[in-house]
Enzyme design. Structure first.
Site, PDB file in Angstrom:
ATOM      1  N   THR A 140      -6.722 -12.139   3.227  1.00 52.11           N
ATOM      2  CA  THR A 140      -7.828 -11.460   2.535  1.00 52.11           C
ATOM      3  C   THR A 140      -8.835 -12.486   2.003  1.00 52.11           C
ATOM      4  O   THR A 140      -9.812 -12.124   1.380  1.00 52.11           O
ATOM      5  CB  THR A 140      -7.306 -10.625   1.348  1.00 52.11           C
ATOM      6  OG1 THR A 140      -6.536 -11.496   0.507  1.00 52.11           O
ATOM      7  CG2 THR A 140      -6.450  -9.466   1.804  1.00 52.11           C
ATOM      8  N   ASP A 195       0.817  -1.237   0.000  1.00 51.58           N
ATOM      9  CA  ASP A 195       0.000   0.000   0.000  1.00 51.58           C
ATOM     10  C   ASP A 195       0.838   1.269   0.000  1.00 51.58           C
ATOM     11  O   ASP A 195       0.417   2.313   0.497  1.00 51.58           O
ATOM     12  CB  ASP A 195      -0.946   0.050   1.219  1.00 51.58           C
ATOM     13  CG  ASP A 195      -1.810  -1.185   1.326  1.00 51.58           C
ATOM     14  OD1 ASP A 195      -2.283  -1.646   0.276  1.00 51.58           O
ATOM     15  OD2 ASP A 195      -1.976  -1.690   2.446  1.00 51.58           O
ATOM     16  N   GLY A 252     -11.345  -2.642   2.438  1.00 55.81           N
ATOM     17  CA  GLY A 252     -11.941  -1.546   3.211  1.00 55.81           C
ATOM     18  C   GLY A 252     -11.519  -1.579   4.678  1.00 55.81           C
ATOM     19  O   GLY A 252     -11.964  -0.757   5.483  1.00 55.81           O
ATOM     20  N   ASP A 302       2.284  14.826   1.548  1.00 55.88           N
ATOM     21  CA  ASP A 302       1.263  15.838   1.853  1.00 55.88           C
ATOM     22  C   ASP A 302       0.465  15.485   3.110  1.00 55.88           C
ATOM     23  O   ASP A 302      -0.012  16.357   3.815  1.00 55.88           O
ATOM     24  CB  ASP A 302       0.300  15.995   0.663  1.00 55.88           C
ATOM     25  CG  ASP A 302      -0.286  14.654   0.215  1.00 55.88           C
ATOM     26  OD1 ASP A 302       0.510  13.726  -0.052  1.00 55.88           O
ATOM     27  OD2 ASP A 302      -1.531  14.521   0.168  1.00 55.88           O
ATOM     28  N   ARG A 315      -6.359   0.517   7.995  1.00 52.04           N
ATOM     29  CA  ARG A 315      -4.955   0.097   8.048  1.00 52.04           C
ATOM     30  C   ARG A 315      -4.357   0.504   9.396  1.00 52.04           C
ATOM     31  O   ARG A 315      -4.716   1.541   9.938  1.00 52.04           O
ATOM     32  CB  ARG A 315      -4.162   0.764   6.923  1.00 52.04           C
ATOM     33  CG  ARG A 315      -4.560   0.238   5.556  1.00 52.04           C
ATOM     34  CD  ARG A 315      -3.831   0.969   4.440  1.00 52.04           C
ATOM     35  NE  ARG A 315      -4.277   0.467   3.145  1.00 52.04           N
ATOM     36  CZ  ARG A 315      -4.313   1.186   2.025  1.00 52.04           C
ATOM     37  NH1 ARG A 315      -3.928   2.443   2.027  1.00 52.04           N
ATOM     38  NH2 ARG A 315      -4.726   0.650   0.904  1.00 52.04           N
ATOM     39  N   GLY A 357      -4.400  -4.188  -4.176  1.00 53.37           N
ATOM     40  CA  GLY A 357      -5.325  -3.083  -4.373  1.00 53.37           C
ATOM     41  C   GLY A 357      -4.532  -1.868  -4.796  1.00 53.37           C
ATOM     42  O   GLY A 357      -4.181  -1.034  -3.972  1.00 53.37           O
ATOM     43  N   HIS A 358      -4.178  -1.800  -6.077  1.00 48.98           N
ATOM     44  CA  HIS A 358      -3.374  -0.681  -6.559  1.00 48.98           C
ATOM     45  C   HIS A 358      -4.304   0.457  -6.980  1.00 48.98           C
ATOM     46  O   HIS A 358      -5.033   0.328  -7.958  1.00 48.98           O
ATOM     47  CB  HIS A 358      -2.503  -1.118  -7.739  1.00 48.98           C
ATOM     48  CG  HIS A 358      -1.449  -2.110  -7.351  1.00 48.98           C
ATOM     49  ND1 HIS A 358      -0.595  -2.688  -8.239  1.00 48.98           N
ATOM     50  CD2 HIS A 358      -1.122  -2.619  -6.144  1.00 48.98           C
ATOM     51  CE1 HIS A 358       0.225  -3.514  -7.601  1.00 48.98           C
ATOM     52  NE2 HIS A 358      -0.092  -3.480  -6.328  1.00 48.98           N
ATOM     53  N   THR A 410       3.024 -12.734   2.525  1.00 54.92           N
ATOM     54  CA  THR A 410       2.187 -13.320   1.487  1.00 54.92           C
ATOM     55  C   THR A 410       2.843 -14.630   1.057  1.00 54.92           C
ATOM     56  O   THR A 410       3.868 -15.040   1.619  1.00 54.92           O
ATOM     57  CB  THR A 410       1.988 -12.330   0.318  1.00 54.92           C
ATOM     58  OG1 THR A 410       0.895 -12.803  -0.491  1.00 54.92           O
ATOM     59  CG2 THR A 410       3.241 -12.153  -0.528  1.00 54.92           C
TER      60      THR A 410
HETATM   61  P1  GDP Z   1      -0.376   0.286  -3.816  1.00 54.66           P
HETATM   62  O1  GDP Z   1      -1.066  -1.010  -3.551  1.00 54.66           O
HETATM   63  O2  GDP Z   1       1.061   0.268  -3.415  1.00 54.66           O
HETATM   64  O3  GDP Z   1      -0.575   0.765  -5.214  1.00 54.66           O
HETATM   65  O4  GDP Z   1      -1.023   1.366  -2.857  1.00 54.66           O
HETATM   66  P2  GDP Z   1      -2.587   1.610  -2.551  1.00 54.66           P
HETATM   67  O5  GDP Z   1      -3.273   1.975  -3.761  1.00 54.66           O
HETATM   68  O6  GDP Z   1      -3.153   0.503  -1.754  1.00 54.66           O
HETATM   69  O7  GDP Z   1      -2.475   2.812  -1.516  1.00 54.66           O
HETATM   70  C1  GDP Z   1      -1.972   4.028  -1.842  1.00 54.66           C
HETATM   71  C2  GDP Z   1      -3.057   5.078  -1.608  1.00 54.66           C
HETATM   72  O8  GDP Z   1      -2.469   6.327  -1.489  1.00 54.66           O
HETATM   73  C3  GDP Z   1      -4.051   5.215  -2.744  1.00 54.66           C
HETATM   74  O9  GDP Z   1      -5.308   5.576  -2.242  1.00 54.66           O
HETATM   75  C4  GDP Z   1      -3.463   6.352  -3.588  1.00 54.66           C
HETATM   76  O10 GDP Z   1      -4.423   7.051  -4.364  1.00 54.66           O
HETATM   77  C5  GDP Z   1      -2.924   7.217  -2.514  1.00 54.66           C
HETATM   78  N1  GDP Z   1      -1.753   8.005  -2.840  1.00 54.66           N
HETATM   79  C6  GDP Z   1      -0.640   7.616  -3.534  1.00 54.66           C
HETATM   80  N2  GDP Z   1       0.277   8.603  -3.511  1.00 54.66           N
HETATM   81  C7  GDP Z   1      -0.254   9.607  -2.764  1.00 54.66           C
HETATM   82  C8  GDP Z   1       0.236  10.889  -2.330  1.00 54.66           C
HETATM   83  O11 GDP Z   1       1.365  11.280  -2.598  1.00 54.66           O
HETATM   84  N3  GDP Z   1      -0.593  11.621  -1.537  1.00 54.66           N
HETATM   85  C9  GDP Z   1      -1.838  11.225  -1.180  1.00 54.66           C
HETATM   86  N4  GDP Z   1      -2.581  12.021  -0.416  1.00 54.66           N
HETATM   87  N5  GDP Z   1      -2.321  10.015  -1.571  1.00 54.66           N
HETATM   88  C10 GDP Z   1      -1.534   9.241  -2.338  1.00 54.66           C
END
Ligand code: GDP
Length: 424
Positions: free
Chosen positions: A130, A13, A303, A334, A306, A40-41, A240
């Site tokens: 999961t 994540d 959902g 941020d 975390r 969940g990307h 995993t």
């Molecule tokens: P992944 O599985 O590694 O792709 O990560 P996830 O999608 O599970 O979690 C990353 C979350 O952080 C997602 O909701 C993205 O939209 C969000 N996200 C990624 N980069 C940033 C960022 O720089 N700032 C903010 N506020 N959200 C981010």
């Protein structure tokens, strides 16, 4: 750009999906090389917001060929649902831009059933699965008790193979778990329904990739989860069942001899972890709730809230080393803007002694974090697009982390949108 892997450094994540989405335009091919639909990307782009589970995150970029490699757990039911959802949002998915390895094994309905049955048997000792069937799937794969996607192209052979497997699997379902037996008719109905739908995408992706290499095309390898969930190098047994590390990318993608030129490790500016297992920096109560809300830290697949805490230098340095990262993307900077002081876990205390080294898994339960504080920046940084746009305190945070983890931070992400990023 030459061949590159985008991988998670921590517990998953970290924002790998947004990095693949950002960088895909520089590549010809994107390959998912391990894991299954438990990923969940999250990707936000001109088509909308997506939580991709099995589809490679390059699926939105015109002209890019996306591959599901032999290392993935191919759940054709969930894949088809995912394809339908993405297509409904205006994205084109055809056998031209999505190819499935004929050597990928099929995740069958009994894998999901067994995952749930085993978690229920474990009760309070459960792994926090999961329940997508991933562990039973990879166990069967290593026992050579799976069918390959390519077998869908040979129906008579497939039925005979499934009949043999079913006889064996029903022993476990009925005698170990007391669950109902599966019939060959039920199984064939499922295979004929979902298998038929994904059949047009199945081909020899190994040959496709070898030809692409000969033509000088560049390949982006996309991982799921992160170093600390790696079956061999992670927080065993709360890992995993596959290898998210970049070293596995050549094997799981279908290009065993490929040289990966760049490994972009994705690190979140703070720590999060979904599911069970030791999480040394974990925060509880009000401060955890505040960070969770600020970062929207709820699982993209499940959902589930975390678990959250400050950035963990000890775990991150180890993760960087496991991945052989050559460049780091630090995401969600941020989110930290609301903090006056930014906490950083600089060391662990294990058995009364300070250490910089990530401990052997069974020692993690007793590890305590050493926390130091850096100055916050006290303003919204989500509009920053250049290094100079970041306040000095934010730049100091980045350079401090960079020094501590021993790898250059080339990307600082300040928002989820494709262009919300500072490239150094
Ligand atoms: P992944 O599985 O590694 O792709 O990560 P996830 O999608 O599970 O979690 C990353 C979350 O952080 C997602 O909701 C993205 O939209 C969000 N996200 C990624 N980069 C940033 C960022 O720089 N700032 C903010 N506020 N959200 C981010």
């Amino acid at each position: 750009m030459s061949n590159c892997a985008i991988v998670g450094i921590n517990w998953g994540d970290e924002g790998k999906g947004r990095m693949v989405d950002l960088l895909t335009k520089d590549f010809d091919v994107v390959v998912r090389y391990q894991g299954g639909g438990n990923a969940g990307h999250t990707v936000i782009n001109e088509f909308g917001k997506f939580a991709l589970h099995l589809l490679p995150s390059g699926i939105f970029t015109k002209g890019v060929v996306n591959i599901l490699g032999n290392g993935v757990a191919l759940d054709c039911e969930n894949l088809w649902t995912e394809i339908e959802g993405v297509v409904a949002q205006g994205v084109s998915i055809t056998p031209e831009n999505l190819k499935i390895s004929d050597r990928a094994s099929l995740l069958l309905p009994w894998h999901r059933d067994l995952d749930g049955l085993e978690e229920a048997r474990l009760k309070d000792k459960k792994f926090g699965s999961t329940r997508q069937g991933i562990a039973p799937f990879y166990s069967d794969k290593f026992q050579k008790k799976t069918v390959l996607a390519g077998e869908l192209l040979y129906p008579e052979h497939l039925k005979a193979h499934l009949t043999d497997l079913l006889e064996w699997k029903n022993l476990t379902l009925t005698k170990v778990y007391g669950a109902p037996a599966v019939t060959i008719d039920e199984l064939m109905a499922w295979v004929e329904n979902y298998g038929e739908k994904i059949k047009p995408f199945i081909c020899d992706t190994g040959k496709f990739l070898r030809d692409a290499q000969k033509e000088g095309k560049s390949v982006l390898f996309e991982a799921q989860l992160g170093s600390l969930r790696d079956l061999d190098y992670g927080i065993h047994p709360y890992t995993t069942s596959s290898n998210p590390i970049a070293a596995y990318a050549p094997v799981g993608s279908g290009l065993p001899s490929v040289k990966i030129d760049e490994v972009v490790g994705v690190v979140k500016a703070y720590s999060t972890c979904v599911g069970e297992g030791p999480f040394t920096c974990e925060w509880f109560g009000e401060e955890a709730e505040k960070l969770r809300e600020a970062g929207g830290e709820y699982g993209a697949k499940t959902g589930r809230p975390r678990r959250v805490g400050p950035i963990d230098i000890v775990a991150t340095r180890y993760g960087v080393e496991c991945q052989g990262a050559t460049n780091i993307a630090l995401t969600k900077m941020d989110v930290l803007s609301y903090m006056d002081k930014i906490p950083v876990c600089t060391k662990y205390i294990v058995n009364g002694e300070e250490t910089d080294d990530f401990p052997f898994p069974c020692l993690l339960d007793s590890a305590k974090p050493v926390i130091e504080y850096m100055d916050g920046w006290g303003c919204d940084i989500s509009g920053a697009r250049k290094w100079e746009d970041l306040p000095e305190a934010a730049r100091n945070y980045v350079t401090y982390i960079e020094k501590q983890i021993g790898c250059r931070i080339g990307y600082v992400s300040v928002g989820p949108e494709r262009d919300s990023i500072v490239i150094r």
